[in-house]
Write a protein that holds these residues in place. Structure first.
Motif, PDB file in Angstrom:
ATOM      1  N   GLN A 191      -8.778  10.148  29.726  1.00 40.99           N
ATOM      2  CA  GLN A 191      -7.959  11.298  29.369  1.00 40.99           C
ATOM      3  C   GLN A 191      -7.655  11.294  27.880  1.00 40.99           C
ATOM      4  OE1 GLN A 191      -6.766  13.946  31.242  1.00 40.99           O
ATOM      5  NE2 GLN A 191      -8.155  13.184  32.819  1.00 40.99           N
ATOM      6  N   VAL A 192      -7.524  12.475  27.362  1.00 35.45           N
ATOM      7  CA  VAL A 192      -7.224  12.664  25.942  1.00 35.45           C
ATOM      8  C   VAL A 192      -6.037  13.592  25.830  1.00 35.45           C
ATOM      9  CG1 VAL A 192      -8.069  13.590  23.764  1.00 35.45           C
ATOM     10  CG2 VAL A 192      -9.616  12.278  25.240  1.00 35.45           C
ATOM     11  N   GLN A 193      -5.109  13.244  24.964  1.00 32.24           N
ATOM     12  CA  GLN A 193      -3.966  14.107  24.695  1.00 32.24           C
ATOM     13  C   GLN A 193      -4.082  14.625  23.261  1.00 32.24           C
ATOM     14  OE1 GLN A 193      -3.283  10.720  25.911  1.00 32.24           O
ATOM     15  NE2 GLN A 193      -3.717  11.677  27.896  1.00 32.24           N
ATOM     16  N   LEU A 194      -3.764  15.893  23.100  1.00 33.69           N
ATOM     17  CA  LEU A 194      -3.852  16.546  21.803  1.00 33.69           C
ATOM     18  C   LEU A 194      -2.511  17.186  21.480  1.00 33.69           C
ATOM     19  CD1 LEU A 194      -7.254  18.336  22.459  1.00 33.69           C
ATOM     20  CD2 LEU A 194      -6.924  16.234  21.150  1.00 33.69           C
ATOM     21  N   VAL A 195      -2.000  16.913  20.295  1.00 35.41           N
ATOM     22  CA  VAL A 195      -0.717  17.477  19.893  1.00 35.41           C
ATOM     23  C   VAL A 195      -0.895  18.159  18.541  1.00 35.41           C
ATOM     24  CG1 VAL A 195       1.681  17.020  19.327  1.00 35.41           C
ATOM     25  CG2 VAL A 195       0.567  15.714  21.149  1.00 35.41           C
ATOM     26  N   GLU A 196      -0.629  19.456  18.522  1.00 40.49           N
ATOM     27  CA  GLU A 196      -0.754  20.237  17.294  1.00 40.49           C
ATOM     28  C   GLU A 196       0.584  20.299  16.557  1.00 40.49           C
ATOM     29  OE1 GLU A 196      -3.120  22.531  20.559  1.00 40.49           O
ATOM     30  OE2 GLU A 196      -1.168  21.528  20.356  1.00 40.49           O
ATOM     31  N   SER A 197       0.485  20.477  15.258  1.00 35.00           N
ATOM     32  CA  SER A 197       1.676  20.710  14.445  1.00 35.00           C
ATOM     33  C   SER A 197       1.260  21.493  13.210  1.00 35.00           C
ATOM     34  CB  SER A 197       2.329  19.382  14.037  1.00 35.00           C
ATOM     35  OG  SER A 197       1.435  18.601  13.270  1.00 35.00           O
ATOM     36  N   GLY A 198       2.256  22.010  12.506  1.00 33.46           N
ATOM     37  CA  GLY A 198       1.990  22.686  11.252  1.00 33.46           C
ATOM     38  C   GLY A 198       2.033  24.193  11.279  1.00 33.46           C
ATOM     39  N   GLY A 199       2.206  24.773  12.466  1.00 30.54           N
ATOM     40  CA  GLY A 199       2.299  26.221  12.526  1.00 30.54           C
ATOM     41  C   GLY A 199       3.616  26.715  11.942  1.00 30.54           C
ATOM     42  N   GLY A 200       3.719  28.020  11.811  1.00 28.85           N
ATOM     43  CA  GLY A 200       4.953  28.585  11.294  1.00 28.85           C
ATOM     44  C   GLY A 200       4.776  30.011  10.848  1.00 28.85           C
ATOM     45  N   LEU A 201       5.743  30.453  10.067  1.00 30.26           N
ATOM     46  CA  LEU A 201       5.786  31.819   9.557  1.00 30.26           C
ATOM     47  C   LEU A 201       5.392  31.793   8.084  1.00 30.26           C
ATOM     48  CD1 LEU A 201       6.733  34.730  10.307  1.00 30.26           C
ATOM     49  CD2 LEU A 201       8.983  34.062   9.441  1.00 30.26           C
ATOM     50  N   VAL A 202       4.436  32.636   7.720  1.00 28.98           N
ATOM     51  CA  VAL A 202       3.961  32.646   6.336  1.00 28.98           C
ATOM     52  C   VAL A 202       3.640  34.074   5.914  1.00 28.98           C
ATOM     53  CG1 VAL A 202       1.555  32.233   7.017  1.00 28.98           C
ATOM     54  CG2 VAL A 202       2.326  31.568   4.732  1.00 28.98           C
ATOM     55  N   GLN A 203       3.846  34.344   4.670  1.00 29.29           N
ATOM     56  CA  GLN A 203       3.537  35.665   4.132  1.00 29.29           C
ATOM     57  C   GLN A 203       2.033  35.802   3.924  1.00 29.29           C
ATOM     58  OE1 GLN A 203       5.508  36.588   0.416  1.00 29.29           O
ATOM     59  NE2 GLN A 203       5.499  38.776   0.866  1.00 29.29           N
ATOM     60  N   ALA A 204       1.544  37.006   4.077  1.00 27.05           N
ATOM     61  CA  ALA A 204       0.128  37.265   3.849  1.00 27.05           C
ATOM     62  C   ALA A 204      -0.284  36.776   2.469  1.00 27.05           C
ATOM     63  CB  ALA A 204      -0.161  38.755   3.997  1.00 27.05           C
ATOM     64  N   GLY A 205      -1.456  36.136   2.425  1.00 26.16           N
ATOM     65  CA  GLY A 205      -1.926  35.544   1.189  1.00 26.16           C
ATOM     66  C   GLY A 205      -1.578  34.074   1.046  1.00 26.16           C
ATOM     67  N   GLY A 206      -0.684  33.608   1.888  1.00 27.85           N
ATOM     68  CA  GLY A 206      -0.267  32.218   1.834  1.00 27.85           C
ATOM     69  C   GLY A 206      -1.198  31.292   2.587  1.00 27.85           C
ATOM     70  N   SER A 207      -0.783  30.034   2.670  1.00 32.94           N
ATOM     71  CA  SER A 207      -1.602  28.999   3.303  1.00 32.94           C
ATOM     72  C   SER A 207      -0.773  28.185   4.281  1.00 32.94           C
ATOM     73  CB  SER A 207      -2.170  28.050   2.237  1.00 32.94           C
ATOM     74  OG  SER A 207      -3.006  28.723   1.326  1.00 32.94           O
ATOM     75  N   LEU A 208      -1.472  27.633   5.247  1.00 32.31           N
ATOM     76  CA  LEU A 208      -0.891  26.672   6.177  1.00 32.31           C
ATOM     77  C   LEU A 208      -1.933  25.622   6.482  1.00 32.31           C
ATOM     78  CD1 LEU A 208       0.959  28.776   8.944  1.00 32.31           C
ATOM     79  CD2 LEU A 208       2.026  27.253   7.282  1.00 32.31           C
ATOM     80  N   ARG A 209      -1.469  24.430   6.807  1.00 33.87           N
ATOM     81  CA  ARG A 209      -2.376  23.396   7.292  1.00 33.87           C
ATOM     82  C   ARG A 209      -1.906  22.924   8.661  1.00 33.87           C
ATOM     83  NH1 ARG A 209      -4.153  17.412   5.089  1.00 33.87           N
ATOM     84  NH2 ARG A 209      -2.079  16.840   5.858  1.00 33.87           N
ATOM     85  N   LEU A 210      -2.760  23.104   9.632  1.00 29.92           N
ATOM     86  CA  LEU A 210      -2.481  22.634  10.983  1.00 29.92           C
ATOM     87  C   LEU A 210      -3.038  21.219  11.151  1.00 29.92           C
ATOM     88  CD1 LEU A 210      -3.397  25.790  13.102  1.00 29.92           C
ATOM     89  CD2 LEU A 210      -1.262  25.248  11.917  1.00 29.92           C
ATOM     90  N   SER A 211      -2.339  20.443  11.954  1.00 26.59           N
ATOM     91  CA  SER A 211      -2.801  19.095  12.286  1.00 26.59           C
ATOM     92  C   SER A 211      -2.914  18.960  13.793  1.00 26.59           C
ATOM     93  CB  SER A 211      -1.814  18.048  11.767  1.00 26.59           C
ATOM     94  OG  SER A 211      -1.691  18.103  10.365  1.00 26.59           O
ATOM     95  N   CYS A 212      -3.864  18.124  14.201  1.00 26.33           N
ATOM     96  CA  CYS A 212      -4.044  17.832  15.616  1.00 26.33           C
ATOM     97  C   CYS A 212      -4.191  16.329  15.761  1.00 26.33           C
ATOM     98  CB  CYS A 212      -5.271  18.538  16.163  1.00 26.33           C
ATOM     99  SG  CYS A 212      -5.717  18.038  17.856  1.00 26.33           S
ATOM    100  N   ALA A 213      -3.228  15.719  16.420  1.00 31.01           N
ATOM    101  CA  ALA A 213      -3.274  14.277  16.644  1.00 31.01           C
ATOM    102  C   ALA A 213      -3.796  14.001  18.049  1.00 31.01           C
ATOM    103  CB  ALA A 213      -1.886  13.681  16.473  1.00 31.01           C
ATOM    104  N   ALA A 214      -4.861  13.221  18.122  1.00 34.19           N
ATOM    105  CA  ALA A 214      -5.466  12.880  19.407  1.00 34.19           C
ATOM    106  C   ALA A 214      -5.071  11.473  19.818  1.00 34.19           C
ATOM    107  CB  ALA A 214      -6.985  13.000  19.317  1.00 34.19           C
TER     108      ALA A 214
END
Length: 122
Positions: free
Chosen positions: A1-24
């Motif tokens: 079995q593998v567990q995946l946990v995402e983080s890094g989402g949120g609210l951002v203005q158009a033109g901006g950046s985000l970095r999502l992470s996934c820890a396995a």
């Protein structure tokens, strides 16, 4: 079995950046490819990007040049750098693993994370 946990989402203005992470965690040695899907309200789920253990990547054509997937095998973590975000990028982003990936086509993952919400406002 593998567990995946995402983080890094949120609210951002158009033109901006985000970095999502996934820890396995779990049987990570069995994982070759890891990827991201997204689903917007009222729309079908779509592949965003996938990456093999060796670093081969694939992207949705519409996202090439704005999104970059990368991974740290030592940390069992995959990242999704999203630049020049648009309101149409608003969706729940899911990390996935255990997929078929031949270097071009990434599909049918066996494992899914709970997802992280990305909201882009204009």
């Amino acid at each position: 079995q593998v567990q995946l946990v995402e983080s890094g989402g949120g609210l951002v203005q158009a033109g901006g950046s985000l970095r999502l992470s996934c820890a396995a965690s779990g049987d990570t040695f069995s994982i070759n490819a890891i990827g991201w899907y997204r689903q917007a309200p009222g729309k079908q789920r779509e592949l965003v990007a996938g990456i093999s253990r060796g670093g081969t990547t694939t992207y949705a054509d519409s996202l090439k040049g704005r999104f970059t997937i990368s991974r740290d095998n030592a940390e069992n973590t995959v990242y999704l750098q999203m630049n020049s975000l648009k309101p149409e990028d608003t969706a729940v982003y899911h990390c996935t693993a255990g997929a078929f990936f031949d270097g071009t086509y990434y599909h049918s993952p066996n494992y899914w994370g709970q997802g992280t919400q990305v909201t882009v406002y204009s």
